[in-house]
Design an enzyme around this catalytic site. Structure first.
Site, mmCIF file in Angstrom:
data_model
loop_
_atom_site.group_PDB
_atom_site.id
_atom_site.type_symbol
_atom_site.label_atom_id
_atom_site.label_comp_id
_atom_site.label_asym_id
_atom_site.label_seq_id
_atom_site.Cartn_x
_atom_site.Cartn_y
_atom_site.Cartn_z
ATOM 1 N N ASP A 6 8.745 -7.143 52.192
ATOM 2 C CA ASP A 6 8.394 -7.432 50.802
ATOM 3 C C ASP A 6 6.935 -6.983 50.670
ATOM 4 O OD1 ASP A 6 7.675 -8.395 48.359
ATOM 5 O OD2 ASP A 6 8.641 -10.344 48.605
ATOM 6 N N TYR B 72 16.553 10.629 29.787
ATOM 7 C CA TYR B 72 17.433 9.697 30.494
ATOM 8 C C TYR B 72 17.470 10.027 31.987
ATOM 9 C CZ TYR B 72 21.292 6.661 31.677
ATOM 10 O OH TYR B 72 22.048 5.665 32.243
ATOM 11 N N LYS C 237 2.558 -6.898 40.565
ATOM 12 C CA LYS C 237 1.422 -7.522 41.251
ATOM 13 C C LYS C 237 0.389 -6.443 41.594
ATOM 14 C CE LYS C 237 4.484 -10.992 41.729
ATOM 15 N NZ LYS C 237 5.861 -10.919 41.228
ATOM 16 N N PHE D 36 12.835 -24.286 38.692
ATOM 17 C CA PHE D 36 11.445 -24.505 38.275
ATOM 18 C C PHE D 36 11.083 -23.773 36.995
ATOM 19 C CE2 PHE D 36 10.014 -20.329 39.674
ATOM 20 C CZ PHE D 36 11.022 -19.982 40.563
ATOM 21 N N ARG E 241 4.268 -25.098 42.955
ATOM 22 C CA ARG E 241 4.891 -24.436 44.099
ATOM 23 C C ARG E 241 5.162 -25.517 45.131
ATOM 24 N NH1 ARG E 241 6.470 -19.083 42.757
ATOM 25 N NH2 ARG E 241 7.889 -20.637 41.943
ATOM 26 N N PHE F 82 10.729 -16.938 49.715
ATOM 27 C CA PHE F 82 10.267 -16.830 48.340
ATOM 28 C C PHE F 82 11.477 -17.100 47.446
ATOM 29 C CE2 PHE F 82 9.341 -14.864 44.283
ATOM 30 C CZ PHE F 82 8.223 -15.606 43.969
ATOM 31 N N THR F 83 11.226 -17.687 46.291
ATOM 32 C CA THR F 83 12.304 -18.208 45.434
ATOM 33 C C THR F 83 13.395 -17.167 45.153
ATOM 34 O OG1 THR F 83 10.925 -17.670 43.535
ATOM 35 C CG2 THR F 83 10.813 -19.933 44.356
HETATM 36 N N1 F0G Z 1 8.371 -11.264 46.200
HETATM 37 C C1 F0G Z 1 7.245 -11.970 46.033
HETATM 38 C C2 F0G Z 1 6.395 -12.277 47.225
HETATM 39 C C3 F0G Z 1 6.888 -12.413 44.757
HETATM 40 O O1 F0G Z 1 5.777 -13.112 44.615
HETATM 41 C C4 F0G Z 1 7.729 -12.114 43.664
HETATM 42 C C5 F0G Z 1 7.395 -12.578 42.327
HETATM 43 C C6 F0G Z 1 8.892 -11.372 43.879
HETATM 44 C C7 F0G Z 1 9.164 -10.958 45.171
HETATM 45 C C8 F0G Z 1 9.848 -11.037 42.775
HETATM 46 O O2 F0G Z 1 9.328 -10.059 41.977
HETATM 47 O O3 F0G Z 1 8.911 -11.176 39.760
HETATM 48 O O4 F0G Z 1 8.905 -8.697 39.992
HETATM 49 O O5 F0G Z 1 11.026 -9.954 40.135
HETATM 50 N N2 F0G Z 1 6.527 -13.472 42.134
HETATM 51 C C9 F0G Z 1 6.032 -13.926 40.855
HETATM 52 C C10 F0G Z 1 4.997 -14.986 41.090
HETATM 53 C C11 F0G Z 1 7.052 -14.290 39.855
HETATM 54 O O6 F0G Z 1 4.516 -15.552 40.089
HETATM 55 O O7 F0G Z 1 4.618 -15.235 42.228
HETATM 56 P P1 F0G Z 1 9.557 -9.974 40.376
#
Ligand code: F0G
Length: 468
Positions: free
Chosen positions: A226, A83, A269, A460, A393, A135-136
């Site tokens: 990021d 843990y 990624k 989305f 997108r 970014f979303t």
């Molecule tokens: N920042 C970027 C540029 C991303 O592309 C993503 C995730 C995140 C942050 C968030 O990270 O998914 O590990 O919580 N992108 C994915 C995509 C979901 O399909 O582009 P996460």
């Protein structure tokens, strides 16, 4: 009859190949058209709602979909599932320190976990957070913490045919104007992203981050990066920026990070793992605050939502991710697909970015108005044609303006074909390209969609649609 050309011949040079061979395979198959039609209807024309077993080639995302190496799988067996104080955490901490250069590391379950912690620690109501395109999940966490995101990317990034080599760059005049307008004290940090996802995977130059740091230093504003897909950004710098042609990806990555105050990472990624994330900073006081938050939302500060084995695979993944051959082959595969589509005059975002091909749905379906979700329909059509899964997108991803409640209408209305790392072959790319071509040839018979179910946040992912 024309003689088929190898990839190298098409580009007028000798071919290269992936720096790996395949040790284990996962069978996939293309279903018949009737089955796909049924699956698409059940999924409400949203590729996120398809079952993976109904998909043939899965280009939904490059997130968590990479193939791990034999060394990473060996690392899985070395998981220390304590843990507290797992040795795998210390390996991860060391890898982040060594390759990204930040002193203090907080593990998180994935990228958005890190975004949540950083936003909660630094943003207060009334704050503005400038960034190079939204970014979303990043923007949503900034808004939920009471902040307002302000896009300060170059105008070129919003234009899918502009060939600027570093379309991810921050427009320093836009940033200066924001500082003049709201005051530096209301800007907790600049939210800088490598290979800007929503712009088509477009890189940021070293000159830009250096100039950004100078400007921010003058105003006492911090920069958080990021770092998701930063190794791919480093390749663009190596190829296109003077003075970097002989530097390794690892050296470029580290220099880039040196101009920032910290970074968050979706390790799913370029860090080559199926789950994981981290947040790393230079400021000991902020680290203290983040370590305090991580135990509320993610897990103890030595696992942050990951198993010990995940952290070990991640530590190894980081060291593999910066190998020059690997990054070249990864981006090379994206460019191969882009090259085929370009040679057939199919409208895509140019220049081709680091992780995906983005089909330009506005030029693909000029007869479908943006509020009838052309990019969403394009993703559906690709799936119907061949079982290839892609992602919208565009307007669906952009969501609604929290003030007015109206759709946000992004200038880019794109369908993303995202290439997982070390997973598919060149033949898979050929199949994908031919399917895009078939859908393009049938474009005038295709009509739009209406949204029939809309979730409040990140719509989305779970929205449902019907043909108009
Ligand atoms: N920042 C970027 C540029 C991303 O592309 C993503 C995730 C995140 C942050 C968030 O990270 O998914 O590990 O919580 N992108 C994915 C995509 C979901 O399909 O582009 P996460």
């Amino acid at each position: 009859m024309t003689t088929p050309k190898t990839m190298g011949q098409q580009y007028g040079r000798r071919s290269w190949a992936e720096p790996w061979k395949i040790k284990m395979v996962e069978p996939i198959r293309m279903s018949d058209r009737l089955t796909r039609e049924k699956a698409m209807q059940e999924a409400g024309y949203n590729t996120f709602l398809l079952r993976s077993e109904d998909v043939y080639i899965d280009l939904l995302t490059d997130s968590g979909t990479s193939a791990m190496s034999d060394r990473q799988w060996a690392g899985i067996m070395l998981g220390d599932e304590a843990y507290a104080g797992s040795r795998n955490f210390y390996n991860l901490e060391q890898a982040v320190q060594e390759y990204y250069g930040f002193s203090y590391v907080v593990p998180t379950h994935q990228g958005r976990g890190a975004e949540h912690l950083l936003s909660q620690a630094l943003i207060r109501p009334g704050h503005y957070i400038p960034g190079n395109m939204y970014f979303t999940t990043t923007r949503l966490h900034q808004e939920l913490a009471g902040g307002t995101f302000v896009d300060v990317i170059l105008d070129a990034a919003h234009d899918p045919v502009n060939l600027h080599p570093f379309k991810g760059n921050i427009d320093l005049d836009k940033l200066q104007a924001l500082i003049d307008e709201v005051g530096a004290e209301n800007i907790p940090y600049v939210s800088l992203a490598g290979t800007v996802n929503m712009a088509g995977g477009q890189p940021v130059s070293m000159a830009n981050v250096r100039a950004l740091k100078e400007l921010c230093d003058r105003h006492g504003i911090r920069i958080y990066l990021d770092a998701t897909r930063m190794v791919e950004n480093a390749l663009f710098i190596q190829e296109q920026e003077e003075g970097y042609e002989d530097q390794s990806i690892a050296a470029i990555l580290k220099e880039f990070c040196s101009y920032t105050d910290g970074a968050w990472m979706s390790a799913k990624k370029d860090n080559l793992v199926n789950i994981g994330g981290w947040l790393a900073v230079r400021d000991a006081e902020l680290f203290d605050a983040l370590r305090n938050l991580v135990v509320i939302y993610e897990g103890l500060h030595t696992y942050g939502g990951m198993a010990g084995r995940d952290m070990e695979a991640l530590a190894i993944g980081i060291s593999e991710s910066v190998e020059d051959d690997h990054v070249r082959a990864r981006v090379g595969q994206v460019r191969y697909l882009g090259g085929l589509l370009t040679s057939w005059d199919i409208p895509i975002v140019q220049p081709v970015g680091g992780h995906a091909i983005f089909l330009d749905a506005k030029r693909f379906y000029p007869h479908i108005p943006q509020d009838q979700f052309p990019a969403q329909m394009l993703a559906a059509q690709l799936y119907l044609d061949s079982g290839v899964r892609s992602m919208e997108r565009g307007i669906a991803s952009a969501g609604r303006d929290p003030q007015t409640g109206d759709h946000r209408y992004p200038s880019l209305e794109l369908t993303r074909l995202t290439i997982p790392r070390r997973v598919y072959t060149q033949a898979h790319m050929d199949v994908v390209a031919e399917s895009v071509k078939a859908v393009y040839d049938a474009r005038l018979e295709t009509h739009g969609l209406k949204m029939v179910y809309e979730p409040k946040y990140l719509r989305f992912f779970q929205a449902r649609f019907e043909p108009v």
